[in-house]
Scaffold this active site. Structure first.
Site, PDB file in Angstrom:
ATOM      1  N   GLU A 211       0.998  -1.354  -0.034  1.00  0.00           N
ATOM      2  CA  GLU A 211      -0.028  -0.058  -0.056  1.00  0.00           C
ATOM      3  C   GLU A 211       0.993   1.304  -0.064  1.00  0.00           C
ATOM      4  OE1 GLU A 211      -1.659   1.518   3.998  1.00  0.00           O
ATOM      5  OE2 GLU A 211      -1.432  -0.720   4.233  1.00  0.00           O
TER       6      GLU A 211
ATOM      7  N   ARG B 125      -2.838  10.990   7.009  1.00  0.00           N
ATOM      8  CA  ARG B 125      -2.643  10.409   5.644  1.00  0.00           C
ATOM      9  C   ARG B 125      -3.790  10.422   4.652  1.00  0.00           C
ATOM     10  NH1 ARG B 125      -0.821   4.540   6.837  1.00  0.00           N
ATOM     11  NH2 ARG B 125      -0.556   4.606   4.275  1.00  0.00           N
TER      12      ARG B 125
ATOM     13  N   ARG C 198      -5.442   5.722  -1.213  1.00  0.00           N
ATOM     14  CA  ARG C 198      -4.337   4.773  -1.177  1.00  0.00           C
ATOM     15  C   ARG C 198      -4.279   4.373  -2.513  1.00  0.00           C
ATOM     16  NH1 ARG C 198      -4.319   6.798   2.976  1.00  0.00           N
ATOM     17  NH2 ARG C 198      -4.039   5.658   5.226  1.00  0.00           N
TER      18      ARG C 198
ATOM     19  N   HIS D 162     -10.429   4.446   2.034  1.00  0.00           N
ATOM     20  CA  HIS D 162      -9.498   3.659   2.972  1.00  0.00           C
ATOM     21  C   HIS D 162     -10.188   2.157   2.949  1.00  0.00           C
ATOM     22  CE1 HIS D 162      -7.738   2.689   6.647  1.00  0.00           C
ATOM     23  NE2 HIS D 162      -6.925   3.281   6.298  1.00  0.00           N
TER      24      HIS D 162
END
Length: 188
Positions: free
Chosen positions: A149, A160, A164, A179
Site C-alpha cells: 500500500e 494520511r 491509497r 480507505h
C-alpha cells in the site's frame, strides 16, 4: 322516448355503419392495449417496441479460409483482438472484476504516488510500501505479501487521509479513496 332516425334514402340500413364503426374502434383499442402489453407498463411512453422476429438476419462473414490464394494476404486483419486495447480500458477489469479508472482521471496526487512507486524507496510515509493484507477481499486472492500500500496525499488533511494506491507484485495498481471500502483498477 326513443327517437328513430329515418332510414337512408338509398334504402340501406344505418346499422351496418354503426357496426363497422364499432369494429374499427374495437380494433384500434385492441392494437393500443396489445402494444402497451408487449412493451410493458413500465416502458418509456416515447419509445416504440420493434418486432425483430420476422426480420432477415444480416449476412455473417464466413469463418472459412479463402480458396483463392490471390486473396490471402499477410496483412493484419481488421477483426478486434481478444486483448483489451492499451488506449481504451474495459469498464470492468476482467482479472479482478473491479471497475477501471484512468490514472489521468484521478487526482494529480495519485500520479505523483505512482511516480514514487516507480522510483522506489525511501517513501514519504512509514507505512508506504508495507504489506496490504486484502482483509476486505476486494482484490484478487494472492498470498500474503503480494500487495503493498501507498499513501496518496489529500490536500488539507492533517493525517494520511483515506486515499491509497495498492500495487500487486506483477505491477497492477488499484485505487481507493475511501480507505479500502471500495477499489478500482487503475488503467495507465
Amino acid at each position: 322516448m326513443v327517437s328513430r332516425l329515418p332510414p337512408p334514402e338509398d334504402g340501406s340500413s344505418a346499422r351496418p355503419q354503426r357496426t363497422t364503426s364499432a369494429i374499427v374502434l374495437g380494433l384500434v383499442l385492441a392494437v393500443t392495449v396489445g402494444f402497451w402489453w408487449f412493451s410493458g407498463p413500465d416502458a418509456d411512453p416515447g419509445s416504440t417496441a420493434v418486432d425483430t422476429s420476422s426480420s432477415t438476419p444480416a449476412a455473417v462473414p464466413s469463418e472459412e479460409p479463402s480458396e483463392d490464394p490471390s486473396t490471402d494476404t499477410d496483412e493484419p486483419s481488421a477483426e478486434p483482438s481478444a486483448e483489451p486495447s492499451s488506449t481504451t480500458p474495459p469498464s470492468i477489469d476482467p482479472e479482478s472484476g473491479l471497475p477501471t479508472v484512468y490514472l489521468l482521471d484521478l487526482p494529480p496526487e495519485a500520479a505523483e504516488t505512482v511516480e514514487l512507486i516507480d522510483r522506489g524507496p525511501p517513501y514519504p510515509y512509514d507505512k508506504d510500501g508495507s504489506t496490504f493484507g486484502n482483509y476486505e477481499g476486494f482484490l484478487p486472492d494472492h498470498e500474503r505479501g503480494y500487495y503493498q500500500e501507498f499513501t496518496v496525499e489529500t490536500p488539507g488533511s492533517y493525517d494520511r487521509g483515506a486515499r491509497r494506491i495498492v500495487e500487486g507484485a506483477e505491477g497492477e495498481l488499484y485505487w481507493t479513496d475511501d480507505h479500502y471500502a471500495s477499489f478500482s483498477r487503475i488503467w495507465l
